[in-house]
Every structure is written in structure tokens, then in C-alpha cells.
Design a protein around this motif. Structure first.
Motif, mmCIF file in Angstrom:
data_model
loop_
_atom_site.group_PDB
_atom_site.id
_atom_site.type_symbol
_atom_site.label_atom_id
_atom_site.label_comp_id
_atom_site.label_asym_id
_atom_site.label_seq_id
_atom_site.Cartn_x
_atom_site.Cartn_y
_atom_site.Cartn_z
ATOM 1 N N GLY A 184 21.635 15.622 4.303
ATOM 2 C CA GLY A 184 20.425 16.103 3.642
ATOM 3 C C GLY A 184 20.458 15.825 2.151
ATOM 4 N N GLN A 185 21.626 16.047 1.540
ATOM 5 C CA GLN A 185 21.752 15.829 0.102
ATOM 6 C C GLN A 185 21.577 14.340 -0.237
ATOM 7 O OE1 GLN A 185 21.736 17.608 -2.541
ATOM 8 N NE2 GLN A 185 22.265 15.980 -3.986
ATOM 9 N N ALA A 186 22.131 13.451 0.606
ATOM 10 C CA ALA A 186 21.986 12.012 0.344
ATOM 11 C C ALA A 186 20.504 11.620 0.369
ATOM 12 C CB ALA A 186 22.768 11.203 1.371
ATOM 13 N N PHE A 187 19.762 12.151 1.337
ATOM 14 C CA PHE A 187 18.333 11.819 1.433
ATOM 15 C C PHE A 187 17.557 12.419 0.259
ATOM 16 C CE2 PHE A 187 18.570 11.396 6.340
ATOM 17 C CZ PHE A 187 19.086 10.129 6.185
ATOM 18 N N PHE A 188 17.871 13.673 -0.034
ATOM 19 C CA PHE A 188 17.174 14.351 -1.127
ATOM 20 C C PHE A 188 17.409 13.600 -2.437
ATOM 21 C CE2 PHE A 188 16.750 17.444 -4.528
ATOM 22 C CZ PHE A 188 15.623 18.154 -4.167
ATOM 23 N N SER A 189 18.667 13.242 -2.652
ATOM 24 C CA SER A 189 19.027 12.627 -3.920
ATOM 25 C C SER A 189 18.376 11.257 -4.098
ATOM 26 C CB SER A 189 20.542 12.507 -3.994
ATOM 27 O OG SER A 189 20.923 12.146 -5.286
ATOM 28 N N LEU A 190 18.236 10.519 -3.000
ATOM 29 C CA LEU A 190 17.608 9.188 -3.119
ATOM 30 C C LEU A 190 16.083 9.235 -2.950
ATOM 31 C CD1 LEU A 190 19.899 6.570 -1.327
ATOM 32 C CD2 LEU A 190 19.414 6.805 -3.752
ATOM 33 N N SER A 191 15.518 10.406 -2.800
ATOM 34 C CA SER A 191 14.064 10.553 -2.551
ATOM 35 C C SER A 191 13.611 9.793 -1.318
ATOM 36 C CB SER A 191 13.230 10.057 -3.731
ATOM 37 O OG SER A 191 13.643 10.558 -4.948
ATOM 38 N N ILE A 192 14.431 9.792 -0.252
ATOM 39 C CA ILE A 192 14.010 9.057 0.949
ATOM 40 C C ILE A 192 13.732 9.984 2.116
ATOM 41 C CG2 ILE A 192 15.116 6.859 0.386
ATOM 42 C CD1 ILE A 192 17.534 7.714 1.934
ATOM 43 N N GLY A 193 12.988 9.463 3.094
ATOM 44 C CA GLY A 193 12.684 10.232 4.295
ATOM 45 C C GLY A 193 11.302 10.862 4.223
ATOM 46 N N MET A 194 10.565 10.584 3.146
ATOM 47 C CA MET A 194 9.223 11.167 3.059
ATOM 48 C C MET A 194 8.195 10.189 2.512
ATOM 49 S SD MET A 194 9.849 13.677 -0.123
ATOM 50 C CE MET A 194 8.144 13.601 -0.622
ATOM 51 N N GLY A 195 8.583 8.947 2.349
ATOM 52 C CA GLY A 195 7.589 7.947 1.959
ATOM 53 C C GLY A 195 7.450 7.714 0.465
ATOM 54 N N TRP A 226 2.315 5.710 13.868
ATOM 55 C CA TRP A 226 3.371 5.713 12.848
ATOM 56 C C TRP A 226 2.925 6.363 11.536
ATOM 57 C CZ3 TRP A 226 8.226 4.475 14.129
ATOM 58 C CH2 TRP A 226 8.428 3.634 15.231
ATOM 59 N N TYR A 227 1.617 6.314 11.278
ATOM 60 C CA TYR A 227 1.144 6.851 9.997
ATOM 61 C C TYR A 227 1.399 8.355 9.866
ATOM 62 C CZ TYR A 227 -2.867 8.656 12.533
ATOM 63 O OH TYR A 227 -3.646 9.352 13.403
ATOM 64 N N LEU A 228 1.708 8.996 11.011
ATOM 65 C CA LEU A 228 2.022 10.423 10.947
ATOM 66 C C LEU A 228 3.235 10.688 10.054
ATOM 67 C CD1 LEU A 228 1.419 11.490 14.655
ATOM 68 C CD2 LEU A 228 -0.049 11.920 12.665
ATOM 69 N N ILE A 229 4.098 9.662 9.912
ATOM 70 C CA ILE A 229 5.241 9.785 8.987
ATOM 71 C C ILE A 229 4.725 10.152 7.596
ATOM 72 C CG2 ILE A 229 7.074 8.486 7.796
ATOM 73 C CD1 ILE A 229 7.296 6.726 10.309
ATOM 74 N N GLY A 230 3.596 9.544 7.242
ATOM 75 C CA GLY A 230 3.000 9.808 5.938
ATOM 76 C C GLY A 230 2.586 11.262 5.798
ATOM 77 N N PHE A 231 2.061 11.841 6.883
ATOM 78 C CA PHE A 231 1.659 13.253 6.812
ATOM 79 C C PHE A 231 2.862 14.157 6.628
ATOM 80 C CE2 PHE A 231 -2.202 11.749 9.029
ATOM 81 C CZ PHE A 231 -3.122 12.258 8.145
ATOM 82 N N SER A 232 3.930 13.849 7.373
ATOM 83 C CA SER A 232 5.111 14.720 7.224
ATOM 84 C C SER A 232 5.650 14.567 5.808
ATOM 85 C CB SER A 232 6.151 14.429 8.296
ATOM 86 O OG SER A 232 7.082 13.486 7.854
ATOM 87 N N GLY A 233 5.493 13.376 5.228
ATOM 88 C CA GLY A 233 5.920 13.157 3.847
ATOM 89 C C GLY A 233 5.136 14.008 2.863
ATOM 90 N N VAL A 234 3.829 14.130 3.100
ATOM 91 C CA VAL A 234 3.002 14.930 2.196
ATOM 92 C C VAL A 234 3.413 16.408 2.282
ATOM 93 C CG1 VAL A 234 0.652 15.714 1.687
ATOM 94 C CG2 VAL A 234 1.060 13.332 2.327
ATOM 95 N N LEU A 235 3.649 16.855 3.509
ATOM 96 C CA LEU A 235 4.098 18.235 3.705
ATOM 97 C C LEU A 235 5.417 18.463 2.959
ATOM 98 C CD1 LEU A 235 3.908 20.936 5.361
ATOM 99 C CD2 LEU A 235 5.463 19.847 6.980
ATOM 100 N N LEU A 280 0.842 -1.208 0.000
ATOM 101 C CA LEU A 280 0.000 0.000 0.000
ATOM 102 C C LEU A 280 0.867 1.243 0.000
ATOM 103 C CD1 LEU A 280 -2.375 -1.118 2.887
ATOM 104 C CD2 LEU A 280 -3.087 -0.765 0.505
ATOM 105 N N PRO A 281 0.338 2.384 -0.496
ATOM 106 C CA PRO A 281 1.083 3.641 -0.442
ATOM 107 C C PRO A 281 1.377 4.036 1.011
ATOM 108 C CG PRO A 281 -0.925 3.877 -1.722
ATOM 109 C CD PRO A 281 -0.966 2.533 -1.121
ATOM 110 N N VAL A 282 2.309 4.942 1.167
ATOM 111 C CA VAL A 282 2.918 5.197 2.480
ATOM 112 C C VAL A 282 1.948 5.337 3.664
ATOM 113 C CG1 VAL A 282 3.275 7.642 1.867
ATOM 114 C CG2 VAL A 282 4.523 6.671 3.743
ATOM 115 N N LEU A 283 0.935 6.185 3.534
ATOM 116 C CA LEU A 283 0.069 6.444 4.680
ATOM 117 C C LEU A 283 -0.670 5.172 5.101
ATOM 118 C CD1 LEU A 283 -0.423 9.263 5.971
ATOM 119 C CD2 LEU A 283 -2.649 9.212 4.886
ATOM 120 N N ASP A 284 -1.262 4.510 4.109
ATOM 121 C CA ASP A 284 -2.000 3.278 4.402
ATOM 122 C C ASP A 284 -1.062 2.160 4.810
ATOM 123 O OD1 ASP A 284 -4.415 4.504 3.685
ATOM 124 O OD2 ASP A 284 -3.893 4.251 1.569
#
Ligand code: PFF
Length: 437
Positions: A219-230, A84-93, A69-73
Motif C-alpha cells: 500500500g505504501q509503495a502505491f501511495f508513494s508513487l501515486s499509482i493505482g488511481m489514474g 475498463w473506464y470504471l477504473i477511472g471512477f474508483s480513482g476519483v473516489l 487523454l485523462p484517465v477516464l477518457d
């Protein structure tokens, strides 16, 4: 909401690589590296990629595929009744914040494609190349219009749906971009005066490693791999159970790193050869590249192709960003894909205009998303692995394709102890560095 998937097994991995490879590699990596002293930053970046970012990417893939399922679900279904699903909200933000400035840079790229196609970038002097970028970045009409065009294209692809849209684009054009980067690299390293740029990239000077450089590298490593936001959690849900998760994550990280490294090898020799300040910030790629193209046979053609492929790379990444928001709106309000896409794009347009009109907002969005929101998101995502899913369930997911994940012990140790502590430490150290200037 109907479940969507990729038509081929390789499609999901290609799309994840398409999300990872983008302006983060070619625009952001060189400028952040340039501001943080060069080679020593590169070394730290490699270390963070391997020991921190790769385990986070694997974790996101595992969580997404386990839940299907997608991140929130995904978080709701794997840990019902918990927060834990709050991670999904911070990802949307975060997707909103990143999309807003990302679309502006995508717009500049499209504008540069147009300018080179119409011959307006050819035979400019170094000074004129620089003035051209200053004019582009400070002209509200150029920034807003081209940003909206890019957003429109992104919205169009997202509205058509994941399997028909993303997959087709990312598979064919990215290898062509890679070939072109290599060609430009060869020209760049053979320019007179290129040696200084090569040594800037490859001989480390550790005195330049400030606390904020570590912070920026993470920060650049996370940004570049599209991680940390679901985003990669959602992509994980598209990966087939037959696919080897750990090696998929490794391929995505390797491709991503390799392209960023080549971008560095393309930019710095040229920057030094032309006396361009490597630490000047977000304009670096745009004030450097036209100078190399002007020194190449068939320079105009290469310039058009290069900027066009960069637009495509940016597009596959912005699609994945908008997709996060669209999925959220669809599952929260039950809207159809088209309506959800329209609403999401309208909100991004609003913030995108703010980033177009103010470089302060632009810089703030850029720094806050990569250096604060993504590390925080990644921190909670990795905690989910040992503290909610547990060793047995995680291992089962990694071995669901029927093979053995030989380094599972190392991965699990890293996610349980090293990654969360390292993120917190670098984060605190970075904030300290920021405050103390
Ligand atoms: N990884 C993309 C790039 O390097 O350009 C940017 C990005 C896309 C970040 C999607 C986050 C994301 F969810």
C-alpha cells in the motif's frame, strides 16, 4: 474540454515526480516503517517497488500517453464500449478519500511552519515537543483552519490550470528540499545514541514481518508513487511522444524511493537518540523533527525552511489529487475549470473536516485508500495491458520515441503474470492478517 499540456518536455516528468514526492515519503513512509519493524519492512518495500509498483507506473504512463487523454477518457477511447473506464471512477473516489486526510496533514505542516517562524518550536524539551503535537492533532480549530488554508491554496493553483501552475512550483523547490533533508540526515546520524536508529533501519529482523507488514508495504509503495488511481495515467497523457517512457518511470520511482529512504535516515536515528517510540503512528515526524532542529546551528531557520518545503512537496501532490477530481467533473458535466475546482474543493473540505475532527475517520481513510483502493485499482490497470491492449500496441508505445525498450520482455512478463497474482496474494494475506489481529 481544451487539451492542456506542459510547456517543456521535462515539465511532465517533473510534475509526475512532484505528485509522487510528498507527505507519503516524509510523513507516511517513516511512520508505517516504524510500525512494521524497520529494516525487514524496508527490504520488502524495495522489492515491491521494483517488481510491482514500477511496472504499474510504467503501465499507467503507457496507457495515458497512448490515449493522450485523462484517465477516464483514456480507458473509454482505448477500449470503447467496455467497462475498463470504471477504473477511472474508483480513482476519483480514491482521490477524494486521500485528499481528505492529506489536506489535514498538509495543514499540520503549514501550522508547524508558522510555529517555527514565530519561534514557538525553538528550545522546547522533548516532552513539550510531544505535547505540542498532541495539542495540534486534537485541536479541531487548528486542524480545520490550517486544513482549509492548504485546500484553498491547492484550489487556487488547480484553478489556474496545469501548465501555468504545477510546473513552476515543482521544478525549483524540490531539489532544495532534497539538500535540506541531506543536511538534517547528517545531523541526525551524528547524534549521541543514533546508532540504534540506524540499525533499526538497516539490520533486518525477519520475525517482525507479519502478513499485515507485507500488506502495508504494498500500500505504501502505491501511495508513494501515486499509482493505482489514474493520477499517473493522466500525467502520462501529458508526456511527449519523444520522451523515453520506461526511463521516465524509472527516474520517478528512483527519486521517490531515495527521498523516502533519506526521510527514514533522518527520523530513526533521531527518534532513538531521544527515546521516541518509532511505532507511534502518524505523529512520528512531528514529534521527532523539532528535536533535531533544536540541536542544530541555525536550527530555527532550518526548521522554517524545512517545514515550508514540506508544505510545497505536499502541495504538488495535493494538486495532482484535486486535479483528478476536477478533470472528472469537467469532462462529466462540461463545467469550466474554475467552477469544477470550486465544487471539488468544497467536497474535499467536507470530508477534510471529518478527518480533522475524528482520528478514527482519519485512520480509516488513510488505511482504506492506501491498502485497499490503490492495490485494487492497480490490479485492474495492469490487467488492461496484456488483456486489452496486447503486446504489440504496448511495445509500440514504449518505443514511440524511436529507441528500444530492452527490458520490455521482463516488464510484460511481470505485468501479465507476476503483478496481478502478487497483488491478489498480498491482499488476501493482509486481510487475513488484519482479521486475525
Ligand atoms: N504520492 C503522494 C505522496 O507520496 O505524498 C500522495 C499521492 C498523490 C497519492 C497523488 C496518490 C495521488 F494520486
Amino acid at each position: 474540454m481544451e487539451k492542456e499540456g506542459f510547456s517543456s518536455r521535462a515539465g511532465a516528468i517533473a510534475a509526475a515526480a512532484g505528485s509522487a514526492v510528498g507527505l507519503g515519503n516524509i510523513w507516511r513512509f517513516p511512520y508505517v516503517l516504524g510500525q512494521n519493524g524497520g529494516a525487514a519492512f524496508l527490504l520488502v518495500y524495495v522489492l515491491f517497488m521494483l517488481l510491482i509498483a514500477l511496472p504499474v507506473l510504467m503501465s499507467e504512463f503507457a496507457i495515458g500517453r497512448k490515449a493522450g487523454l485523462p484517465v477516464l477518457d483514456a480507458f473509454k477511447s482505448l477500449a470503447p464500449g467496455k467497462k475498463w473506464y470504471l477504473i477511472g471512477f474508483s480513482g476519483v473516489l480514491c482521490a477524494f478519500v486521500i485528499s481528505s486526510f492529506y489536506q489535514v496533514v498538509s495543514g499540520w505542516t503549514l501550522f508547524y511552519t508558522y510555529m517555527s517562524a514565530t519561534g514557538q518550536l525553538s528550545s522546547l524539551s522533548e516532552q513539550e515537543v510531544e505535547t505540542m503535537f498532541q495539542h495540534t492533532a486534537s485541536d479541531p480549530v487548528i486542524c480545520v483552519i490550517w486544513m482549509l488554508v492548504m485546500l484553498g491554496i491547492t484550489g487556487f493553483v488547480v484553478a489556474r490550470g496545469v501548465d501555468k501552475g504545477i510546473e513552476q512550483y515543482s521544478k525549483i523547490l524540490m531539489p532544495v528540499l532534497l539538500v535540506l533533508i541531506v543536511v538534517v540526515c547528517v545531523r541526525s546520524v551524528s547524534l549521541d545514541g543514533a546508532a540504534e536508529g540506524i540499525s533499526f533501519l538497516l539490520s533486518p529482523d525477519f520475525s517482525k514481518l507479519t502478513p499485515s507488514a507485507l500488506f502495508e508495504a504494498l500500500g505504501q509503495a502505491f501511495f508513494s508513487l501515486s499509482i493505482g488511481m489514474g493520477t499517473m495515467t493522466t500525467y502520462g497523457s501529458y508526456i511527449s511522444k519523444k520522451q523515453n517512457l520506461s526511463s521516465s518511470a524509472m527516474s520517478v520511482a528512483m527519486i521517490d524511493f531515495f527521498i523516502a529512504f533519506l526521510a527514514g535516515l533522518m527520523i530513526f536515528p533521531c527518534a532513538f537518540a531521544f527515546g521516541i517510540n518509532p511505532g507511534q503512528g502518524p505523529g512520528l515526524v512531528f514529534v521527532t523533527l523539532p528535536n533535531i532542529f533544536n540541536q542544530m546551528p541555525m536550527g530555527q531557520l532550518i526548521s522554517v525552511a524545512f517545514f515550508f518545503l514540506l508544505v510545497v512537496a505536499a502541495l504538488t501532490s495535493s494538486i495532482s489529487l484535486l486535479e483528478v477530481v476536477v478533470t472528472f467533473i469537467r469532462s462529466s458535466f462540461g463545467f469550466k475549470r474554475k467552477k469544477a475546482t470550486f465544487i471539488s474543493a468544497a467536497c474535499v473540505a467536507f470530508f477534510g473536516v471529518a478527518c480533522s475532527l475524528s482520528s478514527t475517520v482519519f485512520d480509516l481513510f488513510d488505511k482504506v485508500s492506501a491498502n485497499i483502493l490503490l492495490p485494487l485499482g492497480a490490479f485492474f490497470i495492469v490487467l488492461f495491458i496484456p488483456y486489452e491492449l496486447g503486446k504489440k500496441r504496448v511495445c509500440e508505445e514504449f518505443e514511440a520515441h524511436g529507441g528500444k525498450f530492452k527490458l520490455f520482455g521482463v516488464y510484460y512478463f511481470l505485468t501479465k503474470y507476476i503483478v496481478p497474482v502478487a497483488i491478489l496474494f498480498i491482499f488476501a494475506y493482509g486481510i487475513y492478517g488484519w482479521i486475525n489481529g
